[in-house]
Design an enzyme around this catalytic site. Structure first.
Site, short mmCIF file in Angstrom:
data_model
loop_
_atom_site.label_atom_id
_atom_site.label_comp_id
_atom_site.label_asym_id
_atom_site.label_seq_id
_atom_site.Cartn_x
_atom_site.Cartn_y
_atom_site.Cartn_z
N ARG A 130 0.83 -1.21 0.00
CA ARG A 130 0.00 0.00 0.00
C ARG A 130 0.86 1.26 0.00
NH1 ARG A 130 -4.53 0.56 4.55
NH2 ARG A 130 -2.74 1.04 5.84
N LYS A 137 -2.79 6.84 1.21
CA LYS A 137 -2.57 7.15 2.64
C LYS A 137 -1.52 8.26 2.68
CE LYS A 137 -2.23 4.67 7.01
NZ LYS A 137 -3.28 5.37 7.72
N1 PMP Z 1 -9.29 4.59 7.44
C1 PMP Z 1 -8.44 5.60 7.67
C2 PMP Z 1 -8.83 6.96 7.25
C3 PMP Z 1 -7.21 5.35 8.30
O1 PMP Z 1 -6.36 6.35 8.53
C4 PMP Z 1 -6.90 4.04 8.70
C5 PMP Z 1 -5.58 3.73 9.35
N2 PMP Z 1 -5.40 4.41 10.55
C6 PMP Z 1 -7.82 3.03 8.46
C7 PMP Z 1 -9.00 3.34 7.81
C8 PMP Z 1 -7.55 1.61 8.86
O2 PMP Z 1 -6.58 1.07 7.99
P1 PMP Z 1 -5.63 -0.13 8.42
O3 PMP Z 1 -6.51 -1.22 8.86
O4 PMP Z 1 -4.87 -0.44 7.18
O5 PMP Z 1 -4.77 0.39 9.53
#
Ligand code: PMP
Length: 285
Positions: free
Chosen positions: A50, A149
Site C-alpha cells: 500500500r 494514505k
Molecule cells: N481509514 C483511515 C482513514 C485510516 O487512517 C486508517 C488507518 N489508521 C484506516 C481506515 C484503517 O486502515 P488499516 O486497517 O490499514 O490500519
C-alpha cells in the site's frame, strides 16, 4: 529510542527533517501505521504494497526497493527491542523551494519510528465507543483518492475534532454522495440479521488492511460478508457495529448520534470477530 532515517538508525533527538521539506510545507508524502505483535511485524507485506501504491499515485519515487524497506522496518524493530508496538513509516517528498513544484525537491526522506500505542482506553474495548456523524466529509475521490494514505489528514482531523467536541473518540465520515464512508482513522462494519456489511472501496474509503483481514476471518467463520453502499439509516437500524484499524484493532461502536446501536452494548458477532482477530495477531488463526 532509535529512529531509522534514510538508511541510518539515529537517536530521536537527531531524527530531524528540513523546514523546507514538502512533507511539512504541504503534507506532500505518504505513510503507514503498522503493528508489531510478539516481535513479528504484522501483515508487513500488505503495508509495504500500500505504501508503494500511495507513493506511485502521488508520483513520489521511494529511493529504496520494497525489499529494502521491509528489511529497514525489521531492522528498526530489532534495534528498539520492540516486541509489541506500533511502527510509523513515513516518506516525505523531501526539501525543496517555497513552491509546489516537485521538480524543485530532492531527497525524499524515509523515516521509521518504532514505538508503543494505545489509541483508545482499555475499558472501551469492553464497553464500546460512541460515535457521531461529522459534517466534514471524507476526501472527494476526484480531489484526492481516499485510497492514498497521504500526509494530508486535515479533513479527518476536522471530523475528529467534531467527535471530541461531542465527547466521542471517533466520528463517522460520509462520502461526497452522502453515503457512509468510514471513521477518521478506522473502517466501519455493521451486522444486520446475521450478515456482516461494510462500505465497498467505491464508497471513498481507505482500503484498510485490518478491514481486509477481518473480512477474511469472517468468511472463514462462515459469515456472509457484503461490501456495499451503506447509509446512515443502515447504521441506525443495525444490530451491531464495530470499527477496524491497525492501531484500533477491532472495537465495538455502541451508539451513533446519541442513538443506541442494537441494545447499546458490543454484540456477539463483534465479540467473536474481535477474538478471532486477536488470535490472528498472536499467530494463531
Ligand atoms: N481509514 C483511515 C482513514 C485510516 O487512517 C486508517 C488507518 N489508521 C484506516 C481506515 C484503517 O486502515 P488499516 O486497517 O490499514 O490500519
Amino acid at each position: 529510542m532509535k529512529i531509522y532515517m534514510n538508511g541510518n538508525l539515529v537517536p530521536k533527538e537527531q531524527a530531524v527533517v528540513s523546514v523546507f521539506d514538502h512533507g511539512l510545507l504541504y503534507g506532500d508524502g505518504v505513510f503507514e501505521g503498522i503493528r508489531v505483535y510478539g516481535g513479528k511485524v504484522f501483515l508487513l507485506d500488505q503495508h509495504i504494497t500500500r505504501l508503494y501504491e500511495s507513493a506511485r499515485a502521488i508520483r513520489l519515487d521511494i529511493p529504496n526497493s520494497p525489499e529494502e524497506m521491509t528489511a529497514a522496518v525489521e531492522q528498526t524493530v530489532a534495534a528498539n527491542q520492540l516486541t509489541d508496538g506500533y511502527i510509523r513509516l513515513v516518506i516525505t517528498r523531501g526539501a525543496g523551494s517555497l513552491g509546489l513544484d516537485i521538480q524543485q525537491t530532492s531527497n525524499p526522506q524515509t523515516i521509521i519510528i518504532a514505538d508503543t500505542i494505545s489509541l483508545y482506553p482499555q475499558e472501551l474495548y469492553e464497553k464500546g465507543l460512541k460515535l457521531i456523524t461529522a459534517s466534514t466529509i471524507r476526501n472527494h475521490p476526484q480531489a484526492l483518492s481516499p485510497q492514498i494514505k497521504s500526509l494530508n489528514y486535515l479533513n479527518n482531523i476536522l471530523a475528529k475534532i467534531e467527535g471530541t467536541d461531542a465527547d466521542c473518540l471517533e466520528a463517522l465520515m460520509m462520502n461526497h454522495k452522502g453515503e457512509v464512508a468510514e471513521c477518521t482513522g478506522d473502517n466501519i462494519f455493521i451486522v444486520k440479521n446475521g450478515i456482516l456489511k461494510t462500505p465497498s472501496t467505491d464508497s471513498g474509503i481507505l482500503e484498510g488492511i485490518t478491514r481486509n483481514a477481518v473480512i477474511s476471518l469472517a468468511r472463514q467463520a462462515g459469515l456472509t460478508v457484503e461490501e456495499v453502499t451503506l447509509t446512515r439509516h443502515d447504521l441506525y437500524v443495525s444490530d451491531e457495529c464495530f470499527l477496524t484499524g491497525s492501531a484500533a484493532e477491532v472495537i465495538a461502536a455502541i451508539s451513533l448520534d446519541g442513538r443506541p446501536i442494537g441494545n447499546g452494548t458490543p454484540g456477539p458477532i463483534t465479540k467473536d470477530l474481535k477474538k478471532r482477530y486477536e488470535k490472528l495477531t498472536q499467530g494463531k488463526s
